[in-house]
Design an enzyme around this catalytic site. Structure first.
Site, short mmCIF file in Angstrom:
data_model
loop_
_atom_site.label_atom_id
_atom_site.label_comp_id
_atom_site.label_asym_id
_atom_site.label_seq_id
_atom_site.Cartn_x
_atom_site.Cartn_y
_atom_site.Cartn_z
N ASP A 117 0.88 4.15 2.27
CA ASP A 117 0.87 5.47 3.61
C ASP A 117 1.51 7.16 3.51
O ASP A 117 3.03 7.48 3.30
CB ASP A 117 1.55 4.88 4.45
CG ASP A 117 1.38 3.14 4.81
OD1 ASP A 117 0.88 2.43 4.80
OD2 ASP A 117 2.16 2.72 4.40
N ASP A 162 1.28 -0.97 -0.29
CA ASP A 162 0.16 0.11 0.23
C ASP A 162 0.74 1.33 0.30
O ASP A 162 1.98 0.77 0.23
CB ASP A 162 -0.91 -0.15 1.35
CG ASP A 162 0.09 0.12 2.46
OD1 ASP A 162 1.22 0.36 2.40
OD2 ASP A 162 -0.70 0.25 3.87
N ASP A 216 -3.31 4.45 2.68
CA ASP A 216 -3.26 4.41 4.40
C ASP A 216 -3.55 6.19 4.28
O ASP A 216 -2.14 6.66 4.42
CB ASP A 216 -2.88 3.80 5.20
CG ASP A 216 -3.51 2.71 5.48
OD1 ASP A 216 -4.56 2.28 4.85
OD2 ASP A 216 -2.35 1.53 5.70
P1 GTP Z 1 3.71 -2.43 3.12
O1 GTP Z 1 3.06 -1.65 3.22
O2 GTP Z 1 3.73 -3.96 2.78
O3 GTP Z 1 4.57 -1.76 1.99
O4 GTP Z 1 4.96 -2.30 4.27
P2 GTP Z 1 5.07 -1.19 5.47
O5 GTP Z 1 5.63 -1.21 6.51
O6 GTP Z 1 5.06 0.54 4.86
O7 GTP Z 1 3.18 -2.09 6.22
P3 GTP Z 1 2.21 -0.85 6.81
O8 GTP Z 1 1.46 -0.42 5.49
O9 GTP Z 1 1.14 -2.66 6.59
O10 GTP Z 1 1.86 -0.66 7.91
C1 GTP Z 1 2.83 0.52 8.05
C2 GTP Z 1 3.68 0.98 9.10
O11 GTP Z 1 1.88 1.67 9.78
C3 GTP Z 1 4.01 -0.39 10.49
O12 GTP Z 1 4.71 0.26 11.03
C4 GTP Z 1 2.39 -0.53 10.84
O13 GTP Z 1 3.41 -0.69 12.13
C5 GTP Z 1 1.84 0.98 11.12
N1 GTP Z 1 0.54 0.66 11.66
C6 GTP Z 1 -0.29 0.01 10.91
N2 GTP Z 1 -1.39 -0.39 10.96
C7 GTP Z 1 -0.78 1.08 12.55
C8 GTP Z 1 -2.16 0.87 13.29
O14 GTP Z 1 -3.21 0.97 13.75
N3 GTP Z 1 -2.05 2.01 14.31
C9 GTP Z 1 -0.38 1.96 14.40
N4 GTP Z 1 -0.22 3.14 15.31
N5 GTP Z 1 0.17 2.56 13.29
C10 GTP Z 1 -0.49 1.48 12.33
MN MN Z 2 2.91 -0.07 4.12
MN MN Z 3 -0.51 0.58 5.70
#
Ligand code: GTP
Ligand code: MN
Ligand code: MN
Length: 368
Positions: A206, A204, A292
């Site tokens: 972020d 995704d 996100d």
């Molecule tokens: P990919 O998207 O697969 O490339 O990996 P990513 O590291 O970007 O993972 P992800 O998008 O799932 O999450 C990014 C960061 O946001 C991670 O460190 C998660 O721990 C954090 N995160 C995800 N969901 C939540 C949540 O509901 N609350 C909080 N506080 N942090 C979150």
């Molecule tokens: Mn991500």
């Molecule tokens: Mn995410």
């Protein structure tokens, strides 16, 4: 005089937040096998086992060379008996029989397919699996009522399960910037998650949004979402308050002014110009991308940035370090010092690491 050829002995701190883990991994064969076992444990909702395999994989990710013998691992933290057996199997036989049979098992394959649907977690997938639903077509035929997220997840399944490229992330960044600046000039948008850690693809995209003037960010998310919707950029969205805020007590409880933390889970429609021939010109094709969005007041920005940059294991280890070694509670909102009974302020990630008594680790070295 005799000379002995000694193997390279590895060493590493046991907390992942004290290690520098870049994307250069010299032990992919080992870490991929351990990650499969971690994933399988997580799909079986065995969190402890999942974390144990994740920690073992993370230790191997930070090593400067490929592991070639078991002796080299002596003294490395986080490698339990089970992980050691998996590593030994790979070093001796070229593959882990346990990881291979897990990957090929009907249950693992089915749970992967089902949790690949946005909005479907391990619990739901397990319930469906036990009802005999192992595929998307079986799910569709089952007559189960799906919630809105799951319906969108099913509709855009193929696109969402394709990795998002950095180019696509940059295109989404431009759209998000346009939306945010249209409704609140002066607001600041930061790419977080895996792309901030230097990854070239992700599941995704972020973003963290704030405004340099505290309070100006209030009510921003619904406006951004409306703008995006009016321009036809959203295929799905759900805006929620952060669940952290629902907890009413505990030492790291945020002050009441923190209940403005909002997040939006969405699916963007990204149109890309695709050249189909010199004469015909360009044709538009669209893809669905998971995005996100998080809005944070500037006073919490550093904590939110640190918390949303990841990796998930790095975050977990930071919180474990804070709690176990420093008697502090770290969240994406704040850092609470239990000994001083007060919140510690920070306006940068560097300050948070300093409060925690940790050497600063830049995002590109948080790929634990
Ligand atoms: P990919 O998207 O697969 O490339 O990996 P990513 O590291 O970007 O993972 P992800 O998008 O799932 O999450 C990014 C960061 O946001 C991670 O460190 C998660 O721990 C954090 N995160 C995800 N969901 C939540 C949540 O509901 N609350 C909080 N506080 N942090 C979150
Ligand atoms: Mn991500
Ligand atoms: Mn995410």
């Amino acid at each position: 005089e005799k000379y002995f050829l000694l193997p390279v002995l590895f060493s590493a701190p046991s907390y992942a937040c004290k290690r520098r883990t870049t994307l250069k991994n010299h032990n992919t064969l080992l870490t991929e096998a351990l990650s499969i076992l971690a994933e399988s444990a997580e799909l079986n909702e065995d969190e402890g086992r999942g974390v144990a395999f994740r920690r073992a994989a993370a230790v191997l990710k930070c090593l400067p060379k490929a592991v070639s013998s078991m002796e080299q691992l002596r003294g490395l933290p986080c490698l339990g008996d089970h992980s050691m057996r998996v590593i030994k199997d790979i070093l001796e036989n070229g593959a882990s029989s346990e990881a291979e049979s897990t990957k090929q098992s009907e249950r693992f394959k089915a749970l992967k397919v089902l949790t690949g649907i946005f909005g479907v977690g391990a619990k739901t997938a397990d319930r469906w699996f036990r009802e005999g639903i192992h595929s998307l077509s079986q799910l569709q035929e089952s007559g189960h009522t799906l919630n809105q997220a799951q319906q969108a997840g099913l509709q855009f399944y193929d696109d969402i399960n394709l990795p998002v490229s950095k180019t696509e992330a940059d295109a989404i960044s431009e759209i998000v910037e346009k939306a945010v600046h249209a409704v609140l000039p002066g607001a600041e948008i930061t790419l977080t998650g895996g792309f901030r850690r230097g990854k070239l693809t992700g599941h995704d995209v972020d973003f963290l949004i704030t405004h340099p003037e505290e309070g100006k960010e209030e009510g921003l998310m619904p406006k951004v979402v409306s703008w995006l919707e009016s321009q036809g950029f959203l295929l799905y969205q759900k805006t929620t308050r952060n669940s952290y805020l629902e907890s009413k007590d505990g030492p790291g409880r945020p002050a009441s002014n923190m209940d403005r933390f909002e997040r939006c889970l969405s699916i963007f429609k990204l149109t890309k110009d695709r050249c189909v021939g010199q004469k015909q010109g360009t044709k538009q094709s669209a893809t669905a991308v998971r995005v996100d969005l998080v809005v944070s007041p500037v006073s919490q920005f550093a904590f939110a940035l640190l918390g949303w940059t990841g990796s998930k294991l790095f975050e977990r280890e930071l919180r474990r370090w804070a709690g176990h070694e420093k008697a502090m509670s770290l969240s994406s909102h704040a850092l609470y010092d239990n000994k001083q009974s007060r919140y510690l302020r920070a306006s940068s990630e560097e300050e948070i690491f300093a409060h925690l008594g940790l050497e600063y680790i830049p995002p590109t070295e948080r790929n634990a």
